[in-house]
Design a protein around this motif. Structure first.
Motif, PDB file in Angstrom:
ATOM      1  N   GLU A  51      -8.965 -14.038  -0.239  1.00 21.02           N
ATOM      2  CA  GLU A  51      -8.545 -12.652   0.298  1.00 21.02           C
ATOM      3  C   GLU A  51      -8.865 -11.693  -1.132  1.00 21.02           C
ATOM      4  OE1 GLU A  51      -4.589 -11.788   1.760  1.00 21.02           O
ATOM      5  OE2 GLU A  51      -4.580 -13.245   2.866  1.00 21.02           O
ATOM      6  N   CYS A  52      -8.841 -12.187  -2.131  1.00 18.61           N
ATOM      7  CA  CYS A  52      -8.923 -11.338  -3.496  1.00 18.61           C
ATOM      8  C   CYS A  52     -10.404 -11.727  -3.997  1.00 18.61           C
ATOM      9  CB  CYS A  52      -7.989 -11.798  -4.374  1.00 18.61           C
ATOM     10  SG  CYS A  52      -6.406 -11.443  -4.071  1.00 18.61           S
ATOM     11  N   ALA A  65      -2.181 -11.157  -8.867  1.00 22.09           N
ATOM     12  CA  ALA A  65      -0.824 -10.749  -9.630  1.00 22.09           C
ATOM     13  C   ALA A  65      -0.167  -9.875  -8.505  1.00 22.09           C
ATOM     14  CB  ALA A  65      -1.113  -9.820 -10.840  1.00 22.09           C
ATOM     15  N   LYS A  66      -0.769  -8.896  -7.869  1.00 22.14           N
ATOM     16  CA  LYS A  66      -0.074  -8.085  -6.906  1.00 22.14           C
ATOM     17  C   LYS A  66       0.444  -8.964  -5.940  1.00 22.14           C
ATOM     18  CE  LYS A  66      -2.722  -4.010  -7.746  1.00 22.14           C
ATOM     19  NZ  LYS A  66      -3.812  -3.031  -7.523  1.00 22.14           N
ATOM     20  N   ALA A  68       1.454 -11.943  -5.971  1.00 19.61           N
ATOM     21  CA  ALA A  68       2.696 -12.844  -6.586  1.00 19.61           C
ATOM     22  C   ALA A  68       3.804 -11.967  -6.521  1.00 19.61           C
ATOM     23  CB  ALA A  68       1.964 -13.166  -7.910  1.00 19.61           C
ATOM     24  N   ALA A  69       3.792 -10.776  -7.041  1.00 22.73           N
ATOM     25  CA  ALA A  69       4.794  -9.831  -7.154  1.00 22.73           C
ATOM     26  C   ALA A  69       5.346  -9.426  -5.809  1.00 22.73           C
ATOM     27  CB  ALA A  69       4.289  -8.515  -7.684  1.00 22.73           C
ATOM     28  N   SER A  70       4.370  -9.292  -4.713  1.00 24.52           N
ATOM     29  CA  SER A  70       4.946  -9.109  -3.249  1.00 24.52           C
ATOM     30  C   SER A  70       5.660 -10.195  -2.820  1.00 24.52           C
ATOM     31  CB  SER A  70       3.765  -8.659  -2.290  1.00 24.52           C
ATOM     32  OG  SER A  70       3.915  -8.489  -1.323  1.00 24.52           O
ATOM     33  N   SER A  71       5.220 -11.279  -2.969  1.00 29.34           N
ATOM     34  CA  SER A  71       5.662 -12.710  -2.440  1.00 29.34           C
ATOM     35  C   SER A  71       7.011 -12.655  -3.283  1.00 29.34           C
ATOM     36  CB  SER A  71       5.097 -13.843  -2.714  1.00 29.34           C
ATOM     37  OG  SER A  71       4.905 -14.280  -4.097  1.00 29.34           O
ATOM     38  N   GLN A  72       7.300 -12.499  -4.365  1.00 32.40           N
ATOM     39  CA  GLN A  72       8.562 -12.623  -5.091  1.00 32.40           C
ATOM     40  C   GLN A  72       9.570 -11.448  -4.490  1.00 32.40           C
ATOM     41  OE1 GLN A  72       9.220 -14.835  -7.598  1.00 32.40           O
ATOM     42  NE2 GLN A  72      11.277 -13.950  -7.737  1.00 32.40           N
ATOM     43  N   LEU A 138      -1.201 -18.156 -10.034  1.00 34.03           N
ATOM     44  CA  LEU A 138      -0.582 -16.961  -9.294  1.00 34.03           C
ATOM     45  C   LEU A 138      -0.704 -17.370  -7.868  1.00 34.03           C
ATOM     46  CD1 LEU A 138      -2.245 -14.167 -11.476  1.00 34.03           C
ATOM     47  CD2 LEU A 138       0.174 -14.534 -10.977  1.00 34.03           C
ATOM     48  N   ALA A 139      -1.933 -17.901  -7.458  1.00 35.82           N
ATOM     49  CA  ALA A 139      -2.103 -18.164  -5.871  1.00 35.82           C
ATOM     50  C   ALA A 139      -1.011 -19.203  -5.619  1.00 35.82           C
ATOM     51  CB  ALA A 139      -3.578 -18.836  -5.763  1.00 35.82           C
TER      52      ALA A 139
END
Length: 162
Positions: A51-52, A65-66, A68-72, A138-139
């Motif tokens: 996707e990235c 990184a975005k 990962a932040a969204s999943s967090q 991150l993935a």
């Protein structure tokens, strides 16, 4: 002649595989957008990287990184929802307290597991160039957070409430 047929078949197989992959990515993305409270059922680190992948390596890092932040964020929301649901559970207080305590322990243990697992997975990039180690980490973090959020929501989904 046989090599022409085999070559055509391999192109069709490759196109079919790409179609399946992009259908999966689209459906996963669509499902994620359709319900913020419902994380993707299953998303692999490979799919997240894909996707990235339209970006440069630095852009890919930022994209992941975005994610990962969204999943967090989704994981924290799922943890809060699970805790709230347990508070409303129509069960003897002793079992509610026990379940809440075990959930709190599970949250701490998951965090340790995720960090250790993703550090291990990142180490498999060996001497990979650039951001490859961090991109893999991150993935992995994103995938495990989404899976964990789904598990928590499903665990408390059918509890009878007061």
């Amino acid at each position: 002649m046989a090599s022409l047929i085999n070559n055509k078949n391999s192109r069709f197989d490759a196109l079919a595989q790409k179609k399946k992959f992009f259908t999966y990515v689209f459906m996963t993305s669509f499902a994620a957008c359709a319900s913020a409270a419902s994380p993707p059922a299953s998303i692999s680190p490979y799919a997240l990287r894909e996707e990235c992948s339209a970006f440069s390596q630095a852009g890919m890092h930022d994209c992941l990184a975005k994610k990962a932040a969204s999943s967090q964020k989704e994981l924290r929301q799922a943890e809060e929802r699970a805790t709230d649901t347990l508070s409303k559970w129509d069960e003897d207080g002793k079992y509610v307290s026990q379940s809440k305590s075990r959930l709190a322990t599970s949250i701490k243990d998951f965090s340790k597991y995720r960090d250790t697992q993703c550090d291990f997975q990142a180490s498999l990039s060996g001497g990979g160039a650039g951001n490859s180690r961090e991109i893999g980490r991150l993935a992995c973090v994103s995938e495990l957070n989404y899976v964990r959020a789904r598990q928590l929501l499903e665990a408390v989904n059918d509890l009878p409430l007061k």
